[in-house]
Design an enzyme around this catalytic site. Structure first.
Site, PDB file in Angstrom:
ATOM      1  N   HIS A  38     -12.307  11.022 -20.248  1.00 40.43           N
ATOM      2  CA  HIS A  38     -12.542   9.752 -21.210  1.00 40.43           C
ATOM      3  C   HIS A  38     -13.446  10.274 -22.512  1.00 40.43           C
ATOM      4  CE1 HIS A  38     -15.828  11.226 -18.465  1.00 40.43           C
ATOM      5  NE2 HIS A  38     -16.768  11.128 -19.539  1.00 40.43           N
ATOM      6  N   HIS A 122     -15.179  12.647 -28.528  1.00 44.40           N
ATOM      7  CA  HIS A 122     -14.783  14.054 -28.124  1.00 44.40           C
ATOM      8  C   HIS A 122     -14.537  13.851 -26.577  1.00 44.40           C
ATOM      9  CE1 HIS A 122     -19.173  14.234 -27.236  1.00 44.40           C
ATOM     10  NE2 HIS A 122     -18.997  14.928 -26.112  1.00 44.40           N
TER      11      HIS A 122
END
Length: 199
Positions: A38, A122
């Site tokens: 995620h 990220h």
């Protein structure tokens, strides 16, 4: 509840990334599970139950004020010798806006947040053994026997996923491992999700 706001990639994007990661996967690093892939937008940590109604309302408003946007998984990066991640490309300005709004929503709901940094999308792929699960830039002691990340970075540097339309803001709960088994992953559960749309 230990909570964070996130963008969750669709199954197709996860499958493409999994194929690339499987090619370099080994036991020298602790790899995150597919279920844990995620983009964290705002990490809230432990949130009291009495703060939840206002948090939900404010995150819903943040989602409704933000238009859907295009995103794709892109390339590879690292935090020192601690973590390996894949980044994002696409409409990152709107993604940053959503991250800022999620952070502000949590603050206004009375949740103590870390110092706000410029958002860098990220998705964590792996951590060095012994580095704790966290968000952002956790530090651990010493780096004796650090695994060089260069081969993984080189192998994944040119990874480009297929773009998708982000249309949802998700609030995710992480259940930290309790068994103490090395490499055990947190469990993730989506508590709420709100559609993005500009009124």
């Amino acid at each position: 509840m230990r909570l964070f706001a996130a963008v969750l990639p669709p199954e197709e994007a996860v499958a493409e990334l999994a194929a690339a990661v499987d090619a370099v996967h080994d036991d020298r690093l602790t790899w995150t599970t597919r279920a844990g892939w995620h983009f964290t937008l705002a990490f809230m940590g432990e949130v009291r139950d009495d703060a939840l109604p206002e948090l939900y309302a404010r995150l819903e408003r943040a989602a409704h004020r933000t238009p859907p946007f295009a995103l794709r998984l892109h390339g590879c990066g690292h935090f020192g010798d601690r973590a390996l991640w894949t980044g994002a490309a696409g409409d990152l300005d709107t993604m940053r806006l959503l991250a800022d709004r999620a952070d502000a929503a949590a603050r206004r709901a009375g949740i103590p947040m870390e110092q706000h940094r410029r958002y860098t999308p990220h998705l964590t792929l792996a951590r060095a053994h012994g580095h704790r699960h966290g968000h952002g830039h956790s530090h651990s002691h010493g780096n004796g026997g650090a695994v060089p990340l260069r081969p993984y970075l080189d192998a994944l540097a040119h990874f480009e996923g297929t773009a998708w339309q982000v249309d949802t803001l998700s609030l995710v709960r992480s259940h930290l491992p309790v068994s103490g088994v090395r490499g055990e992953q947190p469990r993730y559960e989506t508590v709420r999700a709100w559609p993005l749309r500009t009124p």
